[in-house]
Motif scaffolding. Structure first.
Motif, PDB file in Angstrom:
ATOM      1  N   ASN A  47       0.821  -1.203   0.000  1.00 52.82           N
ATOM      2  CA  ASN A  47       0.000   0.000   0.000  1.00 52.82           C
ATOM      3  C   ASN A  47       0.858   1.258   0.000  1.00 52.82           C
ATOM      4  N   GLU A  73       0.520   3.933  -2.801  1.00 47.90           N
ATOM      5  CA  GLU A  73       0.131   5.291  -2.427  1.00 47.90           C
ATOM      6  C   GLU A  73       1.121   6.318  -2.956  1.00 47.90           C
ATOM      7  N   GLN A  93      -4.102   9.455  -1.131  1.00 48.54           N
ATOM      8  CA  GLN A  93      -4.307   8.501  -0.053  1.00 48.54           C
ATOM      9  C   GLN A  93      -5.787   8.359   0.262  1.00 48.54           C
ATOM     10  N   HIS A 149      -7.439   6.206  -2.069  1.00 48.37           N
ATOM     11  CA  HIS A 149      -7.111   4.782  -2.019  1.00 48.37           C
ATOM     12  C   HIS A 149      -7.618   4.099  -0.771  1.00 48.37           C
TER      13      HIS A 149
END
Lengths: 662, 211
Positions: A170, A174, B199, B202
Motif C-alpha cells: 500500500n 500510495e 491517499q 485509495h
C-alpha cells in the motif's frame, strides 16, 4: 514488436558460464589426464552421451552438473580420491564426442552453438511459462486494454507483495510507484543489473534449477492464476525473488516519503546484499506464490485493490487470458453486495430469537451465493469455497418442499402444508420465512446485479438452478443429519407425502428449475422493495408474490395468516408451474438451453409486467383487501406502506421493462 | 550508480523532469553529467531510471526529479505513465545522427502531445554531442527552427565536455518557475495535498475489503 535493448545482457552471463566451464575442464584435463582416459572404457556411452549433450546444451547450469555427478559417481570408484568438482568434470567428459574425451559436451568448437541453444531456450522458454522474449515484446499499435506481458508480470509482483506485506504494498501504491518502473528492468534482465555477476549466477542457478512447466490447474483455474508469470515453478520463483528483493529494502522503502526516493532504492539495489537471506526468503515466497496461485481465498480484495489502483491488470488479463477464465468483472460489486447482505442480516438477527438456527442459515444463504458465483464463473471451487458449498441451502429445500406440496395436490389444506413445513423447520417456524427470504434476497441481489451487467450471467442463473437441483439431495442429508433424503423424511412425517414416488423428483426438479428462474426474477425486483420497507418488507414480499397470480387474489384476502403463508407458497408454485410449462421447454430441456433462454426471459418479463399491472389495479380498486392482510401479517401495514409499495412496484415495473428489453 | 541527495533535505520547489529521445542520443549521459560531473560510457537504460538533483536557481532551492527513460520504449502502455505529472520535458537528439532529430518531430513530439498530462509543461529541445563537431549533421539553425515550431526552449550541449549541461536544466527550471500553475504544482504544499488526496482516494477500497 520487440525491443532488443538488454537482451545481450542475458546472453553475456551464459557465455561467461560456458567460458568458465571450458576453462575448468581444460585445466582438469591437464591435471588429471589419467583419469580422463582411464574411465573411458567403463561406460555405456550412448546413453550418457545423449543425455549430457542434451541437458548441457539446454540448460548448462551448475545444478545440471550436480545431478550428473550423482548419477555417475556411483559407477566411478576410482575417482573417489579427487575433489568433487574435478570428479564431475572428469565424469562428464567421458561422454565421447568429436574430440574423443571431452567431446561435444563442453567444447570450444561448439561454444557458439551452446550459447545459441541456451539463449534460445531462455528467450523462448522452451514451451514453458517463462519466455524471456515476452518481457521484451509489446503488442504493437494495439488498443489501450492490451498490455505487454512485462506489465502483467510486474502486476503479479505487486499482487504477491500485497499478499505477503500489505502495508508495504500500500505504501508503494500510495506513492504512485507502478511496479513496472523497476520491475521492467528486473524482469527483462533477470536481475542482471541489480547484482554483481557472482551473485547473479547463484540467483540464476536457483531460477533455472526450477522447472518451467506450466502448472496444470484443473481445479483451481480461478482469478489468481491469470498471472502467466506465476504459472511455472520457475516463474513463481522469479516473482518470489523480486518480492524478496522488495522486502529486503522494506524498512528503507517504508521510511521514504516520496516516490523518487523509493524508486532510487529499488533501482539501486545494494551491492553488499545478504544473498542467503534473499534467496531463502524467495524460496519461502515461491511456495506462497504457488499457493496463492492456487487459492482464491485472499484474492478478491487483493484483486479489487490492485484493479482499482493500477487499473491495468484486470482489463488486460480479461481480454488476453482466454484460456484461464477469471472471475468476471462483478467481483467488486459482489463484495459490495456481500457487505450489504451481511448488514441486512444483522438487522434481521436482532429481530429474531433463535440465533443458533439463524447462523447456519446464514451460511446456507452464503453458500447459495458462492454456488451461484461458482456456476457463473464456471470455475472450480477453491478449498475455501468447497466447505461452504457443502453447507445446505434452505431456500432450495423450501422450494423443493413447495414443489412437493404442489405435486401432492394443490387442494391440500394449508394447515397441513404448514404442518409439513413445521416438522422440517420446527425450531424456526416463525423465522423460517425470514430466513429464506434473506437468503433469497441475497441471492437475488446478486442476480439483479448480473442482469444489469450483461446477458451472459443469465446462463449462470440457469446453471445455478440446475446445479442446485442436482445437489439438493445430498445437501439435505447433511442439513438434517438424517441418512434419508428430504423426500423420505417428508414421507415419514406426513402420511400424505408417502405416496411420493422417486420418479417424481425429476418433475420436481424440472418445476423447480422453472420456478427458480421465475422467482429469481421476482425476488430480484422484490429485493428493492424489501430494502425500502424494512418493516413491511415481509408482507410486501408475500403480497407481491401472491399478487403475481390473479388466481390468488381472492384467496389471499379471505384466509388467515397460516393459510396465507401456505397459499402464498402454493400459489407461487402454481404460478411457477404455469410459467414453467412454457419456459420449461427452454430452461429445462438439457439442450438448446442457451438459445431459448433469452426468449423465455423476454416472455417472462412481459408476463411480469402483466402481473404488475394486476397488482396496481388491485391496489387502486380494492384497498380494503389490505385490511385483513394487515391484521394477520406480522407487521402492520398502513396507508403509508401502500404508497411505498406503489413506488416499489414502479421499480418492479422498470425492471421488468428492462428485462423484456434484454 | 551513486544516488545523490535523499530528498529529505530542505527545498522550496520540487519538479519532475522527463528526458526523452531516441536511444543512444545521450539522455543518460546528459543526466549523469549533470548529476555527478562524471562522464562514463553507460549501458542502455532499461525501462526508466531516476535521479534527484538539488540545486539553487534564482534564489530558490530546487529539487529536480529527473526521469531518464529508455529510447526504445515507445509503446504507450509503458511510457505513458512516465509523462504523468511532469513539469518539464527535455527532448534530446544527437547532432551527429539526423534520424534522431527527425524522430523528435515524427515520434517524440507526438508522444508528448498524447501523454503529457500537463498542458503548461515546459519543453526543451537539446542537441547533444556537440563535442563531435566534425561529425555534425544537424545544424544549429535547424534545431532552432524546430524548437520554434514546437514552441520550446533550445540548447546545444555536450554531456562529455559538460558544455551547457547545467545551463540546460537551469533554463528549464527557470522557465517552469515562470508558469504559475507549474510553480503551484512544484511547491511542497501542493505536493503534499496531492499526496493526501491520493491517499484518501485509495483508503476506502482498502478498508472495505479488509473487513
Amino acid at each position: 514488436m520487440l525491443s532488443f535493448t538488454g537482451m545481450h545482457e542475458l546472453l553475456a552471463p551464459l557465455l561467461y558460464v560456458l567460458n568458465v566451464d571450458l576453462e575448468r575442464i581444460s585445466e582438469a584435463r591437464k591435471a588429471y589426464e589419467d583419469q580422463f582416459t582411464e574411465n573411458f572404457d567403463g561406460f555405456s556411452f550412448h546413453e550418457n552421451d545423449l543425455t549430457y549433450k542434451f541437458e548441457f546444451k539446454k540448460f548448462s547450469e551448475y545444478a545440471e552438473d550436480g545431478t550428473g555427478k550423482e548419477k555417475v559417481s556411483v559407477k566411478a570408484s576410482s575417482l573417489s580420491e579427487l575433489d568433487s568438482m574435478t570428479q564431475t568434470i572428469a565424469l562428464l567428459s567421458d561422454a565421447y564426442g568429436a574430440e574423443g574425451e571431452l567431446g561435444i559436451v563442453v567444447s570450444e568448437k561448439f561454444m557458439e552453438h551452446d550459447a545459441y541453444s541456451m539463449f534460445d531456450a531462455l528467450m523462448s522458454g522452451a514451451g514453458g511459462a517463462v519466455a524471456m522474449a515476452d518481457f521484451f515484446s509489446t503488442p504493437f499499435g494495439t488498443s489501450h486494454n492490451v498490455f505487454p506481458p512485462v506489465i502483467e508480470a510486474s502486476s503479479a509482483l505487486y499482487h504477491l507483495l500485497s499478499v505477503v506485506d500489505l502495508p508495504l504494498h500500500n505504501h508503494l501504491v500510495e506513492l504512485g510507484i507502478e511496479p513496472q518502473y523497476f520491475a521492467l528492468r528486473w524482469l527483462r534482465l533477470l536481475f542482471g543489473r541489480e547484482f554483481s555477476l557472482e551473485i547473479l549466477l547463484v540467483i540464476w542457478d536457483e531460477i533455472f534449477s526450477r522447472e518451467n512447466n506450466i502448472f496444470k490447474k484443473p481445479a483451481d483455474n480461478d482469478a489468481e492464476s491469470n498471472f502467466g508469470v506465476l504459472d511455472s515453478p520457475r516463474g513463481a520463483f522469479i516473482s518470489a525473488m523480486a518480492v524478496s528483493m522488495i522486502l529486503y529494502l522494506r524498512s528503507s522503502l517504508l521510511a521514504s516519503e516520496n516516490a523518487t526516493t523509493c524508486l532510487q532504492r529499488l533501482l539501486n539495489f545494494p551491492d553488499d546484499v545478504n544473498l542467503v537471506k534473499l534467496t531463502e526468503k524467495a524460496k519461502s515466497l515461491q511456495i506462497l506464490a504457488v499457493d496463492e496461485n492456487n487459492s482464491t481465498s485472499l484474492s478478491y480484495h487483493q484483486w479489487l485493490h490492485e484493479g482499482s489502483k493500477l487499473g491495468i491488470t484486470r482489463a488486460h488479463s480479461l481480454s488476453l487470458d482466454s484460456t484461464s477464465p477469471r472471475t468476471p468483472l462483478n467481483i467488486v460489486p459482489e463484495s459490495y453486495w456481500e457487505e450489504k447482505w451481511r448488514v441486512f442480516h444483522k438487522e434481521e438477527d436482532n429481530k429474531q430469537h433463535d440465533v443458533e438456527k439463524q447462523v447456519p442459515n446464514h451460511r446456507k444463504g452464503w453458500s447459495e451465493k458462492v454456488r451461484l458465483r461458482l456456476s457463473r464463473t464456471e470455475s472450480d471451487p477453491s478449498p475455501s469455497k468447497v466447505d461452504r458449498k457443502k453447507a445446505p441451502k434452505p431456500s432450495v429445500r423450501r422450494n423443493l418442499l413447495e414443489d412437493l406440496v404442489q405435486q401432492l395436490g394443490l387442494d391440500e389444506d394449508a394447515d397441513i402444508i404448514q404442518c409439513n413445513e413445521d416438522i422440517n423447520y420446527d425450531p424456526v417456524e416463525v423465522n423460517r420465512q425470514d430466513v429464506t427470504q434473506d437468503s433469497e434476497s441475497a441471492e437475488s441481489e446478486e442476480i439483479s446485479l448480473n442482469f444489469s451487467d450483461s446477458p451472459s450471467p443469465t446462463h449462470g442463473v440457469n446453471d445455478h438452478g440446475n446445479e442446485s437441483e442436482s445437489s439438493v439431495g445430498s445437501n439435505l442429508c447433511i442439513d438434517e443429519n438424517d441418512p434419508e433424503s428430504n423426500n423420505s423424511e417428508s414421507c415419514g412425517t406426513n402420511p400424505e407425502c408417502s405416496p411420493l414416488p422417486v420418479s417424481n423428483s425429476r418433475d420436481v426438479t424440472a418445476l423447480k428449475c422453472a420456478q427458480n428462474d421465475d422467482s429469481v426474477r421476482k425476488s430480484a425486483t422484490d429485493m428493492k422493495e424489501r430494502k425500502l420497507l424494512s418493516g413491511t418488507l415481509q408482507w410486501l414480499w408475500k403480497f407481491g408474490r401472491n399478487k403475481s397470480e390473479e388466481t390468488s387474489k381472492v384467496a389471499a384476502a379471505s384466509e388467515d395468516e397460516k393459510a396465507l403463508n401456505g397459499q402464498s407458497g402454493q400459489s407461487n408454485v402454481a404460478d411457477s408451474t404455469a410459467d414453467g410449462c412454457d419456459s420449461s421447454s427452454g430452461t429445462c430441456s438439457e439442450e438448446a438451453v442457451d438459445r431459448n433462454l433469452m426468449l423465455n426471459f423476454r416472455n417472462l418479463g412481459q408476463s411480469m409486467l402483466e402481473n404488475i399491472q394486476v397488482i396496481e389495479s388491485v391496489f387502486q380498486q380494492d384497498s380494503g383487501q389490505v385490511g385483513p392482510l394487515d391484521n394477520t401479517s406480522k407487521n402492520s401495514l398502513i396507508g403509508k406502506g401502500q404508497v411505498t409499495a406503489m413506488t416499489a412496484l414502479k421499480e418492479l415495473r422498470n425492471i421488468s421493462n428492462l428485462l423484456s428489453e434484454m | 550508480m551513486g544516488s545523490s541527495g535523499q530528498g529529505q533535505s530542505n527545498f522550496d520547489l520540487s519538479f519532475k523532469i522527463l528526458l526523452i529521445g531516441d536511444s543512444g542520443v545521450g539522455k543518460s549521459s546528459l543526466l549523469v553529467s549533470f548529476i555527478s560531473n562524471a562522464v562514463d560510457d553507460l549501458a542502455p537504460t532499461i525501462g526508466v531510471d531516476f535521479k534527484i538533483k538539488l540545486f539553487t536557481v534564482g534564489g530558490k532551492k530546487l529539487k529536480l526529479t529527473i526521469w531518464d527513460t529508455a529510447g526504445q520504449e515507445r509503446f504507450r502502455t509503458l511510457t505513458s505513465s512516465y509523462y504523468r505529472g511532469a513539469q518539464g520535458i527535455v527532448l534530446v537528439y544527437d547532432v551527429t545522427r539526423r534520424d534522431t532529430f527527425t524522430n523528435l518531430s515524427d515520434v517524440w513530439a507526438k508522444e508528448v502531445e498524447l501523454y503529457s498530462t500537463n498542458q503548461d509543461c515546459i519543453k526543451m529541445l537539446v542537441g547533444n554531442k556537440v563535442d563531435r563537431e566534425s561529425e555534425r549533421v544537424v545544424s544549429r539553425e535547424e534545431g532552432i527552427s524546430l524548437a520554434k515550431e514546437f514552441g520550446c526552449l533550445y540548447l546545444e550541449c555536450s554531456a562529455r565536455t559538460r558544455e551547457n549541461v547545467e545551463r540546460c536544466f537551469e533554463e528549464l527550471a527557470l522557465k517552469i518557475m515562470e508558469v504559475p500553475s507549474l510553480l503551484e504544482e512544484g511547491s511542497t504544499v501542493g505536493k503534499r495535498n496531492i499526496l493526501k488526496q491520493k491517499q484518501e482516494q485509495h483508503t476506502p477500497p482498502a478498508g472495505s475489503c479488509c473487513s
